[in-house]
Design a protein around this motif. Structure first.
Motif, PDB file in Angstrom:
ATOM      1  N   THR A  60      12.428   1.574  46.008  1.00 29.51           N
ATOM      2  CA  THR A  60      11.208   2.327  46.294  1.00 29.51           C
ATOM      3  C   THR A  60      11.563   3.807  46.411  1.00 29.51           C
ATOM      4  N   ASP A  61      10.572   4.602  46.772  1.00 27.36           N
ATOM      5  CA  ASP A  61      10.836   6.025  47.018  1.00 27.36           C
ATOM      6  C   ASP A  61      11.824   6.191  48.172  1.00 27.36           C
ATOM      7  N   ALA A  62      11.750   5.285  49.150  1.00 24.98           N
ATOM      8  CA  ALA A  62      12.685   5.344  50.282  1.00 24.98           C
ATOM      9  C   ALA A  62      14.117   5.131  49.803  1.00 24.98           C
ATOM     10  N   THR A  63      14.302   4.231  48.845  1.00 23.45           N
ATOM     11  CA  THR A  63      15.629   3.995  48.279  1.00 23.45           C
ATOM     12  C   THR A  63      16.168   5.276  47.657  1.00 23.45           C
ATOM     13  N   GLY A  84      19.673   4.576  55.638  1.00 28.92           N
ATOM     14  CA  GLY A  84      18.730   5.640  55.941  1.00 28.92           C
ATOM     15  C   GLY A  84      18.530   5.911  57.422  1.00 28.92           C
ATOM     16  N   THR A  85      19.134   5.116  58.290  1.00 29.91           N
ATOM     17  CA  THR A  85      19.009   5.358  59.724  1.00 29.91           C
ATOM     18  C   THR A  85      19.970   6.461  60.148  1.00 29.91           C
ATOM     19  N   THR A 133      15.325   8.334  48.358  1.00 28.79           N
ATOM     20  CA  THR A 133      15.593   9.299  49.425  1.00 28.79           C
ATOM     21  C   THR A 133      16.938   9.018  50.083  1.00 28.79           C
ATOM     22  N   ILE A 134      17.207   7.750  50.361  1.00 27.76           N
ATOM     23  CA  ILE A 134      18.478   7.351  50.986  1.00 27.76           C
ATOM     24  C   ILE A 134      19.648   7.731  50.084  1.00 27.76           C
ATOM     25  N   THR A 156      18.903  -3.331  49.221  1.00 26.67           N
ATOM     26  CA  THR A 156      17.456  -3.353  49.328  1.00 26.67           C
ATOM     27  C   THR A 156      16.913  -4.597  48.640  1.00 26.67           C
TER      28      THR A 156
END
Length: 129
Positions: A41-44, A9-10, A46-47, A37
């Motif tokens: 999560t929601d970040a996962t 995600g970076t 999104t990535i 991970t």
């Protein structure tokens, strides 16, 4: 040729994915994108959605693979070892990774997944800053 590209995600991993996509198209290679991970999560999501959108927009000959791998203890060194395990078990020919600058304290405590993979010298690695 089989290319593995870990994403986190970076911006650096986004540039690495773009480079790996171009490489896969140019070399008519297969591409596997993986996200590590300690919990999804929601970040996962999104990535993975961002990576999938980039893959969908590309003209890669073979259908790219996109997966998430959960590791119990998430450190950069541990992720590096997981990447090396994938290289060994799935017989990848090349790894493309992003690498972002960390502070000296972060590097001393957490290490770098890219450094772990690079220092193992088991597969060619392209590091994208």
């Amino acid at each position: 040729m089989r290319i593995l590209v870990p994403v986190d995600g970076t911006e650096a991993s986004g540039r690495a994915l773009a480079f790996a996509i171009d490489m896969a198209v140019e070399m008519e290679a297969t591409l596997h994108v993986v996200h590590f991970t300690d919990r999804e999560t929601d970040a996962t999501e999104t990535i993975l959605d961002d990576a999938q959108a980039k893959l969908d927009a590309a003209d890669i000959p073979d259908q790219p693979e996109l997966t998430t791998i959960t590791v119990a203890i998430w450190t950069a060194d541990r992720v590096g070892k997981e990447i090396l395990d994938l290289v060994e078990t799935r017989d990848y020919d090349h790894v493309v990774m992003g690498h972002h600058e960390d502070g000296a304290i972060e590097r001393a405590v957490f290490g770098s997944a890219a450094e772990t993979v690079l220092r193992a010298e088991v597969v060619p690695v392209t590091i994208v800053p």
